[in-house]
Design an enzyme around this catalytic site. Structure first.
Site, mmCIF file in Angstrom:
data_model
loop_
_atom_site.group_PDB
_atom_site.id
_atom_site.type_symbol
_atom_site.label_atom_id
_atom_site.label_comp_id
_atom_site.label_asym_id
_atom_site.label_seq_id
_atom_site.Cartn_x
_atom_site.Cartn_y
_atom_site.Cartn_z
ATOM 1 N N LYS A 213 0.934 -1.330 0.104
ATOM 2 C CA LYS A 213 0.090 -0.103 0.029
ATOM 3 C C LYS A 213 0.882 1.054 0.002
ATOM 4 O O LYS A 213 0.545 2.109 -0.762
ATOM 5 C CB LYS A 213 -0.928 -0.088 1.089
ATOM 6 C CG LYS A 213 -2.023 -1.402 1.454
ATOM 7 C CD LYS A 213 -2.839 -0.860 2.555
ATOM 8 C CE LYS A 213 -2.291 -0.729 3.761
ATOM 9 N NZ LYS A 213 -2.030 -2.212 4.146
ATOM 10 N N ARG B 223 11.658 -7.061 5.446
ATOM 11 C CA ARG B 223 11.592 -5.450 5.107
ATOM 12 C C ARG B 223 12.492 -4.765 6.182
ATOM 13 O O ARG B 223 12.627 -4.902 7.237
ATOM 14 C CB ARG B 223 10.085 -5.258 5.404
ATOM 15 C CG ARG B 223 9.931 -3.365 5.191
ATOM 16 C CD ARG B 223 8.534 -3.135 4.709
ATOM 17 N NE ARG B 223 7.658 -3.235 5.990
ATOM 18 C CZ ARG B 223 6.406 -2.832 6.204
ATOM 19 N NH1 ARG B 223 5.839 -2.589 4.939
ATOM 20 N NH2 ARG B 223 5.779 -2.908 7.439
ATOM 21 N N ARG C 166 -0.296 -9.034 13.597
ATOM 22 C CA ARG C 166 -0.921 -8.151 12.706
ATOM 23 C C ARG C 166 -1.765 -8.515 11.707
ATOM 24 O O ARG C 166 -2.858 -8.038 11.129
ATOM 25 C CB ARG C 166 0.272 -7.283 11.926
ATOM 26 C CG ARG C 166 0.915 -6.281 12.842
ATOM 27 C CD ARG C 166 2.307 -5.798 12.506
ATOM 28 N NE ARG C 166 2.143 -4.913 11.231
ATOM 29 C CZ ARG C 166 3.313 -4.919 10.518
ATOM 30 N NH1 ARG C 166 4.416 -5.362 10.607
ATOM 31 N NH2 ARG C 166 3.273 -4.083 9.455
ATOM 32 N N ARG D 77 -9.197 1.321 9.184
ATOM 33 C CA ARG D 77 -8.737 -0.037 9.494
ATOM 34 C C ARG D 77 -9.938 -0.823 10.098
ATOM 35 O O ARG D 77 -9.469 -1.991 10.341
ATOM 36 C CB ARG D 77 -7.308 -0.271 10.241
ATOM 37 C CG ARG D 77 -6.384 -0.466 9.608
ATOM 38 C CD ARG D 77 -5.099 -0.532 10.455
ATOM 39 N NE ARG D 77 -3.845 -1.381 10.185
ATOM 40 C CZ ARG D 77 -2.850 -0.615 9.692
ATOM 41 N NH1 ARG D 77 -3.144 0.639 9.057
ATOM 42 N NH2 ARG D 77 -1.702 -1.041 9.506
ATOM 43 N N ARG E 5 11.691 -2.466 11.570
ATOM 44 C CA ARG E 5 10.622 -2.013 12.430
ATOM 45 C C ARG E 5 10.199 -2.741 13.403
ATOM 46 O O ARG E 5 10.352 -4.331 13.319
ATOM 47 C CB ARG E 5 9.333 -1.523 11.573
ATOM 48 C CG ARG E 5 9.384 -0.230 10.864
ATOM 49 C CD ARG E 5 8.187 0.129 9.841
ATOM 50 N NE ARG E 5 6.980 -0.753 10.333
ATOM 51 C CZ ARG E 5 5.992 -0.455 9.552
ATOM 52 N NH1 ARG E 5 5.840 0.178 8.537
ATOM 53 N NH2 ARG E 5 4.744 -0.932 9.934
HETATM 54 P P1 ADP Z 1 1.330 -1.881 8.018
HETATM 55 O O1 ADP Z 1 0.431 -1.404 6.852
HETATM 56 O O2 ADP Z 1 2.758 -2.263 7.281
HETATM 57 O O3 ADP Z 1 0.864 -2.757 9.103
HETATM 58 P P2 ADP Z 1 1.292 0.860 9.111
HETATM 59 O O4 ADP Z 1 2.577 1.560 8.918
HETATM 60 O O5 ADP Z 1 0.106 1.147 8.336
HETATM 61 O O6 ADP Z 1 1.738 -0.528 8.935
HETATM 62 O O7 ADP Z 1 0.914 0.833 10.837
HETATM 63 C C1 ADP Z 1 1.673 0.522 11.668
HETATM 64 C C2 ADP Z 1 0.807 0.470 12.986
HETATM 65 O O8 ADP Z 1 0.181 1.662 13.327
HETATM 66 C C3 ADP Z 1 -0.509 -0.593 12.968
HETATM 67 O O9 ADP Z 1 -0.004 -1.853 13.278
HETATM 68 C C4 ADP Z 1 -1.305 0.125 14.063
HETATM 69 O O10 ADP Z 1 -0.674 -0.110 15.618
HETATM 70 C C5 ADP Z 1 -1.225 1.540 13.679
HETATM 71 N N1 ADP Z 1 -1.934 1.930 12.885
HETATM 72 C C6 ADP Z 1 -1.586 2.653 11.832
HETATM 73 N N2 ADP Z 1 -2.934 2.965 10.996
HETATM 74 C C7 ADP Z 1 -4.021 2.629 12.001
HETATM 75 C C8 ADP Z 1 -5.390 2.722 11.931
HETATM 76 N N3 ADP Z 1 -6.108 3.159 11.059
HETATM 77 N N4 ADP Z 1 -6.151 2.252 12.947
HETATM 78 C C9 ADP Z 1 -5.429 1.678 14.038
HETATM 79 N N5 ADP Z 1 -4.128 1.589 14.091
HETATM 80 C C10 ADP Z 1 -3.495 2.127 13.151
#
Ligand code: ADP
Ligand code: ZN
Length: 210
Positions: free
Chosen positions: A13, A122, A164, A88, A153
């Site tokens: 994404k 990654r 996740r 999400r 990360r």
């Molecule tokens: P990825 O898509 O690689 O899992 P992101 O960088 O989008 O990682 O998000 C990392 C973390 O940030 C998520 O695992 C969550 O803890 C938090 N997070 C990000 N966006 C949201 C969201 N819309 N709602 C709740 N938590 C979020």
């Protein structure tokens, strides 16, 4: 145009949203990046979010929704934006619907095996935010783009990756149905292939709806 990217963690994404941002000249809004920045700057939101992120859990809806609302009110969002990592949960999507009209929900569909390999391999650049896979770095631990140090990360460590994916299935996957019912869903099926090939599939999915 207001676009939402859907798909499991590691589906690409962020990578595709960044390209699309440049092409369409509208901002990419990544809630994950916003939280990581907030953590670095040690803001109250950052401190609150960190414990959830490190565990691979979702940050509470109220916190995320408030942050996104504020961001979407900024001037650069008035001609459209790409949401990456938000919504999400169904509750987040419903909150978004009260403040915005989503034109396209782009669903990036990637098999689990590919996701697990990608996330665990990654590495991200501490300076420019570029992301790479260990298989393309050889023995180097430096960013090919800017030379800064690359790190893994915390939430890309194996136990957290598993959590996740479970959280995605339970909380986020229902959004596919949510946007399908609204008639704005378009899916790119990315089963391997290069970033360029997958981006072409994403563009085709976008053009099918836009
Ligand atoms: P990825 O898509 O690689 O899992 P992101 O960088 O989008 O990682 O998000 C990392 C973390 O940030 C998520 O695992 C969550 O803890 C938090 N997070 C990000 N966006 C949201 C969201 N819309 N709602 C709740 N938590 C979020
Ligand atoms: Zn870099």
């Amino acid at each position: 145009m207001n676009i939402v990217f859907l798909g499991p963690p590691g589906a690409g994404k962020g990578t595709h949203a960044q390209r699309l941002m440049k092409e369409l000249n509208i901002p990419q809004i990544s809630t994950g990046d916003m939280f990581r920045r907030a953590i670095k700057e040690q803001t109250p939101t950052g401190l609150d979010a960190k414990r959830y992120m490190d565990a691979g859990e979702l940050v509470p809806d109220e916190v995320v929704v408030a942050m996104v609302k504020e961001r979407l009110a900024e001037p650069d969002c008035q001609n459209g934006y790409i949401l990456d990592g938000f919504p999400r949960t169904v509750a987040q999507a419903e909150a978004l619907d009260t403040i915005a009209h989503i034109d396209v929900a782009l669903n990036i569909d990637v098999p689990d095996e590919i996701i697990i390999d990608r996330l665990s391999g990654r590495r991200v650049c501490t300076a420019c935010g570029g992301t790479y896979h260990v298989s393309m770095l050889g023995a180097s631990t430096k960013c090919p783009a800017c030379g800064a140090e690359l790190i893994q990360r915390d939430d890309d460590k194996p136990a957290t990756v598993k959590n996740r994916l479970d959280v995605y299935q339970e909380k986020t996957a229902p959004l596919i149905n949510y946007y399908e019912k609204k008639g704005v869903l378009s899916t790119a099926k990315c089963v391997g292939g290069t970033v360029d090939e997958n981006y072409a599939l994403v563009k085709a999915a976008l053009n099918a709806k836009a």
